[in-house]
Design an enzyme around this catalytic site. Structure first.
Site, PDB file in Angstrom:
ATOM      1  N   PHE A  65     -20.404  23.891 -40.177  1.00 32.62           N
ATOM      2  CA  PHE A  65     -21.241  25.085 -40.128  1.00 32.62           C
ATOM      3  C   PHE A  65     -20.371  26.324 -40.038  1.00 32.62           C
ATOM      4  O   PHE A  65     -19.537  26.455 -39.142  1.00 32.62           O
ATOM      5  CB  PHE A  65     -22.177  25.020 -38.924  1.00 32.62           C
ATOM      6  CG  PHE A  65     -23.128  26.178 -38.834  1.00 32.62           C
ATOM      7  CD1 PHE A  65     -24.173  26.311 -39.743  1.00 32.62           C
ATOM      8  CD2 PHE A  65     -22.989  27.133 -37.845  1.00 32.62           C
ATOM      9  CE1 PHE A  65     -25.065  27.379 -39.659  1.00 32.62           C
ATOM     10  CE2 PHE A  65     -23.872  28.203 -37.741  1.00 32.62           C
ATOM     11  CZ  PHE A  65     -24.905  28.324 -38.660  1.00 32.62           C
ATOM     12  N   GLU A  77      -9.043  27.332 -36.120  1.00 32.72           N
ATOM     13  CA  GLU A  77      -9.972  27.787 -35.094  1.00 32.72           C
ATOM     14  C   GLU A  77      -9.446  27.626 -33.667  1.00 32.72           C
ATOM     15  O   GLU A  77      -9.935  28.282 -32.761  1.00 32.72           O
ATOM     16  CB  GLU A  77     -11.310  27.052 -35.224  1.00 32.72           C
ATOM     17  CG  GLU A  77     -11.975  27.210 -36.575  1.00 32.72           C
ATOM     18  CD  GLU A  77     -12.365  28.644 -36.909  1.00 32.72           C
ATOM     19  OE1 GLU A  77     -12.745  29.395 -35.995  1.00 32.72           O
ATOM     20  OE2 GLU A  77     -12.283  29.009 -38.091  1.00 32.72           O
TER      21      GLU A  77
END
Length: 189
Positions: free
Chosen positions: A13, A90
């Site tokens: 996502f 990330e």
């Protein structure tokens, strides 16, 4: 998963820069909703869009609400490589928590997707900042992935093309690029 998807395929996502710069190969991308989290400029960036001395701000998923974004289906053969890439991207400072959450795709499918949510216990968690502080941090931020204003403007533009209105990003975009088409008020503060 639907019958056309391999059960071992990975769904990812994207709610910020992953929408416009995923950086990994995928089989399809579909609009999606994530319940229980909202998009927020709630993470001080010390690497990609700022430094510890001059932090910028990047998006995180914070608790509460609903977030519209894109879900990317990654073929099973590329799943491990994609997760390794996303962890390097990330988790540079471990400010995000890796989670697998239910997503509702715009075409009606329900899948579990990999997401990175803001860790509220991390020192880089900014929480909800006043508009002028957001603007100051975004204007000053520059890191390994570029200038912070570019990140905000790119994300705002791609969300707008998806039909997603984020009032905070829209107001910041208007301040950063005053000629931008907008139907929202300027930041107050």
């Amino acid at each position: 998963m639907t019958s056309g998807d391999n059960a071992a395929d990975l769904w990812v996502f994207g709610y910020g820069s992953l929408i416009w710069r995923p950086g990994f190969a995928f089989e399809e991308s579909v609009g999606a909703k994530l319940h229980g989290y909202h998009r927020s400029l709630c993470v001080f960036s010390h690497v990609h869009r700022g430094t510890p001395e001059r932090p910028g701000l990047v998006l995180g998923l914070d608790r509460g609400g609903v977030c519209r974004g894109l879900a990317f289906r990654v073929a099973a053969a590329q799943a491990d490589e994609t997760v390794a890439y996303l962890r390097a991207r990330e988790q540079a400072t471990s400010v995000y928590l890796e989670r697998h959450v239910p997503l509702r795709l715009d075409d009606g499918r329900r899948v579990r997707g990999l997401v990175y949510v803001a860790d509220r216990e991390h020192l880089q968690y900014a929480g909800k900042l006043p508009p002028q502080e957001l603007l100051k941090l975004v204007r000053q931020g520059k890191g390994q992935s570029g200038e912070n204003p570019d990140y905000v403007l790119q994300t705002h533009e791609h969300l707008r093309k998806m039909g997603v209105f984020d009032p905070v990003l829209a107001a910041l975009a208007q301040e950063l690029a005053p000629g931008l088409q907008a139907t929202h008020p300027p930041l107050k503060g």
